[in-house]
Design a protein around this motif. Structure first.
Motif, PDB file in Angstrom:
ATOM      1  N   VAL A 106      33.894  23.705  47.282  1.00 38.78           N
ATOM      2  CA  VAL A 106      35.230  24.499  47.690  1.00 38.78           C
ATOM      3  C   VAL A 106      35.918  25.056  46.472  1.00 38.78           C
ATOM      4  CG1 VAL A 106      37.009  24.572  49.094  1.00 38.78           C
ATOM      5  CG2 VAL A 106      34.952  23.722  49.918  1.00 38.78           C
ATOM      6  N   ILE A 107      36.306  26.150  46.360  1.00 39.75           N
ATOM      7  CA  ILE A 107      36.901  26.793  45.180  1.00 39.75           C
ATOM      8  C   ILE A 107      38.174  27.447  45.320  1.00 39.75           C
ATOM      9  CG2 ILE A 107      36.710  27.843  43.030  1.00 39.75           C
ATOM     10  CD1 ILE A 107      33.688  27.515  43.131  1.00 39.75           C
ATOM     11  N   TYR A 108      39.227  27.062  45.219  1.00 34.14           N
ATOM     12  CA  TYR A 108      40.551  27.712  45.222  1.00 34.14           C
ATOM     13  C   TYR A 108      40.888  28.849  44.064  1.00 34.14           C
ATOM     14  CZ  TYR A 108      41.211  23.949  48.408  1.00 34.14           C
ATOM     15  OH  TYR A 108      41.139  23.069  49.276  1.00 34.14           O
ATOM     16  N   LEU A 109      41.097  29.978  44.587  1.00 35.35           N
ATOM     17  CA  LEU A 109      41.312  31.170  43.509  1.00 35.35           C
ATOM     18  C   LEU A 109      42.833  31.620  43.722  1.00 35.35           C
ATOM     19  CD1 LEU A 109      38.056  31.395  44.253  1.00 35.35           C
ATOM     20  CD2 LEU A 109      38.368  32.852  42.098  1.00 35.35           C
ATOM     21  N   THR A 110      43.574  31.758  42.673  1.00 35.78           N
ATOM     22  CA  THR A 110      44.904  32.533  43.016  1.00 35.78           C
ATOM     23  C   THR A 110      45.090  33.428  41.856  1.00 35.78           C
ATOM     24  OG1 THR A 110      47.005  32.133  43.395  1.00 35.78           O
ATOM     25  CG2 THR A 110      46.141  30.692  41.974  1.00 35.78           C
ATOM     26  N   HIS A 111      46.173  34.036  41.611  1.00 35.79           N
ATOM     27  CA  HIS A 111      46.567  35.169  40.571  1.00 35.79           C
ATOM     28  C   HIS A 111      48.015  35.448  40.304  1.00 35.79           C
ATOM     29  CE1 HIS A 111      47.515  37.944  43.456  1.00 35.79           C
ATOM     30  NE2 HIS A 111      46.427  37.762  44.510  1.00 35.79           N
ATOM     31  N   GLY A 112      48.272  35.803  39.268  1.00 34.21           N
ATOM     32  CA  GLY A 112      49.447  36.142  38.974  1.00 34.21           C
ATOM     33  C   GLY A 112      49.822  37.651  39.603  1.00 34.21           C
ATOM     34  N   TYR A 113      51.114  38.353  39.312  1.00 36.45           N
ATOM     35  CA  TYR A 113      51.871  39.208  39.842  1.00 36.45           C
ATOM     36  C   TYR A 113      51.123  40.729  39.398  1.00 36.45           C
ATOM     37  CZ  TYR A 113      54.350  36.241  42.781  1.00 36.45           C
ATOM     38  OH  TYR A 113      54.756  35.439  43.589  1.00 36.45           O
ATOM     39  N   ALA A 114      50.786  40.443  37.928  1.00 35.42           N
ATOM     40  CA  ALA A 114      50.290  41.934  37.180  1.00 35.42           C
ATOM     41  C   ALA A 114      49.104  42.261  37.528  1.00 35.42           C
ATOM     42  CB  ALA A 114      50.469  41.418  35.684  1.00 35.42           C
ATOM     43  N   VAL A 115      48.911  43.690  37.693  1.00 34.99           N
ATOM     44  CA  VAL A 115      47.821  44.315  38.328  1.00 34.99           C
ATOM     45  C   VAL A 115      46.363  43.723  37.430  1.00 34.99           C
ATOM     46  CG1 VAL A 115      46.493  46.549  38.406  1.00 34.99           C
ATOM     47  CG2 VAL A 115      49.191  46.324  38.621  1.00 34.99           C
ATOM     48  N   GLU A 116      46.595  43.586  36.129  1.00 35.57           N
ATOM     49  CA  GLU A 116      45.199  42.951  35.546  1.00 35.57           C
ATOM     50  C   GLU A 116      44.905  41.343  35.856  1.00 35.57           C
ATOM     51  OE1 GLU A 116      48.745  42.194  32.488  1.00 35.57           O
ATOM     52  OE2 GLU A 116      48.127  43.681  33.938  1.00 35.57           O
ATOM     53  N   HIS A 117      45.969  40.884  36.612  1.00 34.46           N
ATOM     54  CA  HIS A 117      45.635  39.437  37.087  1.00 34.46           C
ATOM     55  C   HIS A 117      44.881  39.651  38.564  1.00 34.46           C
ATOM     56  CE1 HIS A 117      47.204  37.356  33.769  1.00 34.46           C
ATOM     57  NE2 HIS A 117      48.685  37.703  33.910  1.00 34.46           N
ATOM     58  N   ARG A 118      45.607  40.453  39.128  1.00 34.48           N
ATOM     59  CA  ARG A 118      44.866  40.646  40.496  1.00 34.48           C
ATOM     60  C   ARG A 118      43.560  41.160  40.429  1.00 34.48           C
ATOM     61  NH1 ARG A 118      49.204  41.121  44.663  1.00 34.48           N
ATOM     62  NH2 ARG A 118      50.994  41.052  43.684  1.00 34.48           N
ATOM     63  N   ARG A 119      43.097  42.149  39.594  1.00 34.84           N
ATOM     64  CA  ARG A 119      41.684  42.770  39.341  1.00 34.84           C
ATOM     65  C   ARG A 119      40.786  41.600  38.811  1.00 34.84           C
ATOM     66  NH1 ARG A 119      43.524  48.427  36.180  1.00 34.84           N
ATOM     67  NH2 ARG A 119      44.062  49.306  38.036  1.00 34.84           N
ATOM     68  N   ARG A 120      41.416  40.640  37.888  1.00 27.84           N
ATOM     69  CA  ARG A 120      40.715  39.578  37.343  1.00 27.84           C
ATOM     70  C   ARG A 120      40.440  38.687  38.578  1.00 27.84           C
ATOM     71  NH1 ARG A 120      43.817  38.317  33.998  1.00 27.84           N
ATOM     72  NH2 ARG A 120      42.748  39.925  32.316  1.00 27.84           N
ATOM     73  N   TYR A 121      41.211  38.361  39.376  1.00 26.28           N
ATOM     74  CA  TYR A 121      41.175  37.613  40.815  1.00 26.28           C
ATOM     75  C   TYR A 121      39.840  38.096  41.487  1.00 26.28           C
ATOM     76  CZ  TYR A 121      42.095  36.220  45.401  1.00 26.28           C
ATOM     77  OH  TYR A 121      42.019  35.672  46.826  1.00 26.28           O
ATOM     78  N   GLY A 122      40.019  39.376  41.761  1.00 22.69           N
ATOM     79  CA  GLY A 122      39.007  39.987  42.468  1.00 22.69           C
ATOM     80  C   GLY A 122      37.636  39.785  42.093  1.00 22.69           C
ATOM     81  N   GLU A 123      37.397  40.046  40.646  1.00 21.60           N
ATOM     82  CA  GLU A 123      36.256  39.981  40.018  1.00 21.60           C
ATOM     83  C   GLU A 123      35.641  38.701  40.273  1.00 21.60           C
ATOM     84  OE1 GLU A 123      32.527  40.560  38.073  1.00 21.60           O
ATOM     85  OE2 GLU A 123      33.823  41.975  38.989  1.00 21.60           O
ATOM     86  N   ALA A 124      36.589  37.456  40.123  1.00 18.85           N
ATOM     87  CA  ALA A 124      36.028  36.066  40.152  1.00 18.85           C
ATOM     88  C   ALA A 124      35.800  35.953  41.532  1.00 18.85           C
ATOM     89  CB  ALA A 124      37.496  35.221  39.752  1.00 18.85           C
ATOM     90  N   LEU A 125      36.675  36.031  42.398  1.00 16.22           N
ATOM     91  CA  LEU A 125      36.340  36.137  43.952  1.00 16.22           C
ATOM     92  C   LEU A 125      34.994  36.661  44.292  1.00 16.22           C
ATOM     93  CD1 LEU A 125      37.377  34.996  46.626  1.00 16.22           C
ATOM     94  CD2 LEU A 125      38.382  37.247  46.874  1.00 16.22           C
ATOM     95  N   ALA A 126      34.538  37.661  43.902  1.00 15.66           N
ATOM     96  CA  ALA A 126      33.139  38.305  44.121  1.00 15.66           C
ATOM     97  C   ALA A 126      32.060  37.559  43.397  1.00 15.66           C
ATOM     98  CB  ALA A 126      33.109  39.820  43.615  1.00 15.66           C
ATOM     99  N   ARG A 127      32.277  36.911  42.233  1.00 15.27           N
ATOM    100  CA  ARG A 127      31.156  36.114  41.558  1.00 15.27           C
ATOM    101  C   ARG A 127      31.108  34.815  42.539  1.00 15.27           C
ATOM    102  NH1 ARG A 127      31.850  36.646  35.186  1.00 15.27           N
ATOM    103  NH2 ARG A 127      32.129  39.149  35.235  1.00 15.27           N
ATOM    104  N   PHE A 128      32.247  34.136  42.774  1.00 16.16           N
ATOM    105  CA  PHE A 128      32.066  32.726  43.419  1.00 16.16           C
ATOM    106  C   PHE A 128      31.715  33.090  44.994  1.00 16.16           C
ATOM    107  CE2 PHE A 128      34.940  31.482  40.074  1.00 16.16           C
ATOM    108  CZ  PHE A 128      34.087  30.603  39.515  1.00 16.16           C
ATOM    109  N   ALA A 129      31.867  34.285  45.596  1.00 15.94           N
ATOM    110  CA  ALA A 129      31.420  34.312  46.931  1.00 15.94           C
ATOM    111  C   ALA A 129      29.970  34.601  47.044  1.00 15.94           C
ATOM    112  CB  ALA A 129      32.091  35.533  47.349  1.00 15.94           C
TER     113      ALA A 129
END
Length: 335
Positions: free
Chosen positions: A226-249
């Protein structure tokens, strides 16, 4: 018709149910008034334990239940420093403010320069913390009031971590208070106001929840993690979160609860195996880092290097799954 006689809390690892869900089947108005009055009398009467350890209130026809404040003797482990006692008192003061307002009309919400929401409750909880810490010689860095990172001895405060959850009456929000001494994180306190859980840690004393010793999970199989993921507010952090989420999913069980402090307390308690973020601020994770490390976990950046005290590319884990986490996202951390 289904109704509840109390606020339901999100049940984390080892949490006890705060209330009993009641199923009502089309009672007449008269019968409904009788049931409501009976419940009201039970709450007003209370028990000695509730009187000493809890706050129970009726607001109109709605029952608000909070398990605050607890006595220090119910929370602090033997050998706790005066700083840890002060941090617990400050967290409880803020928790009482949050709990009191949790079912009130929504307080004014303001945007903070594109960096999330701030409510009147954030400011009131922060003021309650400052009142308790006013006698301390350490500097203060807080999400709402700001401050400087320069002090070697520094209180690091997020009065309401998970403001968006709070403003929508979701119970996953927390008070987070960390302390840095001599440039090193020394202790952390995370209080869940709605459930009354107090997570705390101090270097050399281990991690605790209401005097229950905490240990990270031993999960080492990515397919069970079980892995928790979060991100900062900047667009690059949101995009990086999306990529990491896709990998762990593809391999594991990713989760996002909207409160870094809550997520890190769950990792410390074994209710999660890892936490990954880019772009969070120091006040979001300082207390939680101490908790997880004292519970037996590990902290690094996304490339696996020891956390340098400043990087916002952070991985906190149970240790057993750490290499898998860094292997999965190391290429996403900028050089």
């Amino acid at each position: 018709m289904v109704a509840s006689d109390c606020t339901e809390a999100v049940m984390g690892w080892g949490m006890q149910p705060m209330c009993r869900r009641v199923h009502l089947r089309a009672r007449s108005p008269a019968a409904e008034r009788t049931v409501t009055e009976s419940r009201r009398k039970r709450v007003d009467r209370g028990t000695p334990d509730e009187a000493e350890h809890g706050i129970q209130k009726w607001t109109g026809q709605r029952r608000m239940l909070c398990l605050l404040p607890m006595k220090e003797s119910d929370v602090l482990p033997a050998g706790s420093s005066n700083d840890l006692r002060l941090a617990v008192s400050a967290a409880q003061a803020a928790g009482a403010v949050i709990c009191e307002r949790f079912h009130a009309e929504a307080s004014t919400v303001h945007r903070k320069d594109g960096k999330g929401e701030v409510t009147e409750t954030d400011l009131a909880a922060e003021a309650a913390i400052f009142d308790v810490l006013s006698g301390s010689d350490h500097g203060i860095l807080s999400e709402e009031a700001g401050g400087t990172h320069e002090n070697a001895d520094l209180w690091i405060i997020d009065p309401v971590d998970g403001t968006t959850n709070f403003s929508r009456r979701l119970s996953l929000c927390a008070v987070s208070i960390g302390l840095r001494l001599g440039g090193q994180l020394a202790l952390g306190v995370i209080l869940h106001p709605v459930t009354g859980e107090v997570y705390l840690a101090e270097r050399g004393l281990g991690a605790w929840k209401n005097q229950q010793r905490l240990h990270v999970a031993t999960t080492d199989d990515p397919s069970l993690a079980v892995i928790y993921l979060t991100h900062g507010y900047a667009v690059e952090h949101r995009r990086r979160y999306g990529e990491a989420l896709a990998r762990f999913a593809e391999t594991s069980y990713p989760r996002t609860f909207g409160s870094t402090a809550a997520e890190l307390s769950f990792v410390a308690a074994g209710a999660g195996d890892g936490w990954i973020c880019s772009g969070d601020e120091l006040w979001d994770f300082a207390a939680g880092m101490v908790l997880v490390e004292e519970a037996g976990g590990r902290v690094s950046d996304w490339r696996g290097a020891d956390w340098d005290g400043q990087s916002t590319f952070t991985i906190v884990s149970n240790g057993a799954i750490h290499d898998f986490l860094t292997d999965t996202v190391s290429d996403l951390q900028p050089v």
